[in-house]
Design an enzyme around this catalytic site. Sequence first.
Site, PDB file in Angstrom:
ATOM      1  N   ASP A   1      -3.692   7.206   4.390  1.00 33.76           N
ATOM      2  CA  ASP A   1      -3.268   5.746   4.499  1.00 33.76           C
ATOM      3  C   ASP A   1      -4.004   5.378   5.956  1.00 33.76           C
ATOM      4  O   ASP A   1      -4.940   6.120   6.857  1.00 33.76           O
ATOM      5  CB  ASP A   1      -1.991   6.242   4.356  1.00 33.76           C
ATOM      6  CG  ASP A   1      -1.249   4.993   4.894  1.00 33.76           C
ATOM      7  OD1 ASP A   1      -1.777   3.669   4.855  1.00 33.76           O
ATOM      8  OD2 ASP A   1      -0.155   5.301   5.137  1.00 33.76           O
ATOM      9  N   GLU A   2      -3.914   4.209   6.117  1.00 33.03           N
ATOM     10  CA  GLU A   2      -5.023   3.572   7.734  1.00 33.03           C
ATOM     11  C   GLU A   2      -5.982   4.193   7.477  1.00 33.03           C
ATOM     12  O   GLU A   2      -6.728   4.008   8.400  1.00 33.03           O
ATOM     13  CB  GLU A   2      -3.650   4.089   8.401  1.00 33.03           C
ATOM     14  CG  GLU A   2      -2.795   3.173   7.613  1.00 33.03           C
ATOM     15  CD  GLU A   2      -1.795   1.753   8.232  1.00 33.03           C
ATOM     16  OE1 GLU A   2      -3.672   1.046   8.446  1.00 33.03           O
ATOM     17  OE2 GLU A   2      -1.179   1.130   8.255  1.00 33.03           O
TER      18      GLU A   2
ATOM     19  N   LYS B   1       0.837  -1.251  -0.195  1.00 28.39           N
ATOM     20  CA  LYS B   1      -0.457  -0.084  -0.214  1.00 28.39           C
ATOM     21  C   LYS B   1       0.618   1.111  -0.125  1.00 28.39           C
ATOM     22  O   LYS B   1       0.807   2.818  -0.338  1.00 28.39           O
ATOM     23  CB  LYS B   1      -1.169   0.245   0.569  1.00 28.39           C
ATOM     24  CG  LYS B   1      -0.119   0.134   2.476  1.00 28.39           C
ATOM     25  CD  LYS B   1      -1.620  -0.245   3.664  1.00 28.39           C
ATOM     26  CE  LYS B   1      -0.867   0.312   5.194  1.00 28.39           C
ATOM     27  NZ  LYS B   1      -0.534   1.302   5.013  1.00 28.39           N
ATOM     28  N   THR B   2       1.984   1.343   0.676  1.00 31.00           N
ATOM     29  CA  THR B   2       2.657   2.417   0.529  1.00 31.00           C
ATOM     30  C   THR B   2       2.987   2.972  -0.955  1.00 31.00           C
ATOM     31  O   THR B   2       3.276   3.930  -0.957  1.00 31.00           O
ATOM     32  CB  THR B   2       4.070   2.219   2.057  1.00 31.00           C
ATOM     33  OG1 THR B   2       2.955   1.895   3.332  1.00 31.00           O
ATOM     34  CG2 THR B   2       4.698   3.373   2.351  1.00 31.00           C
TER      35      THR B   2
ATOM     36  N   GLN C   1      -7.843  -4.992   9.331  1.00 33.06           N
ATOM     37  CA  GLN C   1      -6.875  -4.560   9.660  1.00 33.06           C
ATOM     38  C   GLN C   1      -7.220  -3.672  11.111  1.00 33.06           C
ATOM     39  O   GLN C   1      -6.186  -3.423  11.287  1.00 33.06           O
ATOM     40  CB  GLN C   1      -5.366  -4.067   9.569  1.00 33.06           C
ATOM     41  CG  GLN C   1      -4.824  -5.678   8.738  1.00 33.06           C
ATOM     42  CD  GLN C   1      -3.580  -5.589   8.830  1.00 33.06           C
ATOM     43  OE1 GLN C   1      -2.434  -4.977   9.093  1.00 33.06           O
ATOM     44  NE2 GLN C   1      -3.613  -5.091   6.688  1.00 33.06           N
TER      45      GLN C   1
ATOM     46  N   ARG D   1       1.726 -10.954   9.971  1.00 28.94           N
ATOM     47  CA  ARG D   1       3.760 -10.050  10.111  1.00 28.94           C
ATOM     48  C   ARG D   1       4.317 -11.074   9.750  1.00 28.94           C
ATOM     49  O   ARG D   1       5.312 -11.653   9.614  1.00 28.94           O
ATOM     50  CB  ARG D   1       3.078  -9.872  11.529  1.00 28.94           C
ATOM     51  CG  ARG D   1       2.395  -8.635  12.603  1.00 28.94           C
ATOM     52  CD  ARG D   1       2.587  -7.522  11.380  1.00 28.94           C
ATOM     53  NE  ARG D   1       0.946  -7.516  10.856  1.00 28.94           N
ATOM     54  CZ  ARG D   1       1.008  -7.087   9.744  1.00 28.94           C
ATOM     55  NH1 ARG D   1       2.153  -5.985   9.387  1.00 28.94           N
ATOM     56  NH2 ARG D   1      -0.067  -6.923   9.459  1.00 28.94           N
TER      57      ARG D   1
END
Length: 654
Positions: free
Chosen positions: A214-215, A28-29, A245, A604
């Site tokens: 973002d987020e 995503k980044t 998330q 993770r």
Amino acid sequence: MPLNFNQRNAIELINGPCLILAGAGSGKTKVIINKIIYLINYCQCKPGNIIAVTFTNKAAHEIKVRLAKNLNYLQIKKMIISTFHSLGLEIIKKEINALEFDSNFSLFDEKDQMILLKKICNKNIKNNTKLLKKLVFMISFWKNKFLTPLQVQLSAQSNLEKDFGYLYEEYNSYLRKSNILDFDDLICIPTTLLKNNQIIQNRWQKKISYLLVDEYQDTNNSQYELIKMLTNINSNFTLVGDDDQSIYSWRGAKPQNIFLLKEDFPNLKVIKMEQNYRSYGRILKAANKLISNNLHYFKKNLFSTLEYGKKIKVIIGQNEEIEAEKIADKIINQCSDNIIQYKDYAILYRGNYQSQILEKTLLKKNIPYDISSSSSFFSRPEIKDLLSYLRLIVNPNDNYAFIRILNIPHRKIGLTTLNKLEELSIKKNKSLFEISNDIEIKKILRETTIKKIKNFISWVNNIIALSHLKPDDVLDNIINDTKYELWLTKTLKEPKKIQKSINNIYTLSNWLKDMLKGNEFEKPMNLLQIVKKMTLRDVLEKKIKKNQVQKNRVQLMTLHSSKGLEFSSVFIIGMNEGILPNIKSINNDNIEEERRLTYVGMTRAKKELFFTYCQTRIQYGQKLNTLPSRFLFELPQEDLQWDKDIYFHKFYKK
């Protein structure tokens, strides 16, 4: 790495509202960075008309650093790349003339807020930590719902709610009279201004040709309203998020904001980024299966082109000690061939309290570790105090230890006295302990002060003598002789903090005795060896915090802290009902967030994933039988390898 089809679509969609459902590890980044570059280089969008909003300063900094590889310094400088609160502050500064306070306003942090509320609250509230924290939470909640004190008072359904409403009014009144803003004001004030002032709203909407967030799943009510106010005219925005998330409802985050988008922006385009570049296939399959038990407005299914990977191990311990031992042994065995390093491992847990037994075990087995935040057992003040006492016992010339504990608990030996002792110790090249016995202290200190110091030195010598005869009794004697628990009670005042600190003291005492005795696997250690080992751990912590350099250490952290990180191998420990999911979530029927938290932990892991739980736990001094977490039975059983099939079949029902 080249962009995949969906990533490219997400970047090139620049007209109208766009929601990118970016699964864990889907890049995503990378998409946010490339979209900003695309807007400037291919769409002739001016950098000054682009705003990118993140949730942390660290994330904002990362975006700037990565943009610097493709854009020049002036272009980046013109853009607003910031947190929500920094953006709100920017709007306030620019529109100060339309607001009812001066430009030289101050900002309140959480500590300032608590001090003020204690000042204006009555005794019943200010002396009740639970009520005071609830008031702080409610003020934040009301502000983010744009509720005025009067509205709160009129809708109050109990005397306590009415009292809170009046305190909210008094608190707000104080802030305005003092020209102060608190943290929530930085979002609520600019949002309210944009809602109520059409001219200002139009000005900002025209200024922003493109907004990226973002987020997005972590936004609260006021942050979502701010987004709407800034994008209403052309609605050219990209919101990047993942409802799976969303793990911060306790601080106001609303994953429902993702669902509201379709209602508020009917022409919303949704792009799913489901290819994961981080984890092996088996891990993703298990994560997908787990999270499918939550309700979804938008469904997605993560996949990977990486190998399928090993089975997910479920490790069972008879108790917490054995659970920790099995984790440590697994790490040692896998690291012995030097192919896997300690830094490849992360041990994740639901609450910081779970790290204590882990720390003890890793320390005992000489496994280096780093623990996130200040949650390490050895960073707690009471442990530092008692460790300093032990350091002085095994090495009376340890000046650092002498300075720390000379007046803890209070012996009425002031800083002036200590400074004089230090000057004399330097002059005569002696330690502070030695100089305290020197005849020359009569020249610099009063007789009453000398008597206090002599009593302290005499007591230390007695404990040193005891340490040679009965090392098991040393720490208990230190605690009893100094009335350390009584001093803690008077110093900390709050019952919960007192109990937690006293529990930590007994934990340290038990560790010490265990290490002195040894067991069938570990040789007995003497007091000097134990203190050296514990002191080295403390020194390492300080160096880690100072340098922030990634070393070859196992990483210990909460599941919340792990978000955004990745590790080759991950242990998620304490997979018991009442821990994960935790008891509050079970009682409040908030299992979905606990499931999302477990999903975050699972994703993770890049190559290997382990779950651990134990059959019995000690709680409030009692031994309790426990049940394995329901989440273990929501996973694809063909992909799990349980420690004991018999134990598994005892609980698993098809």
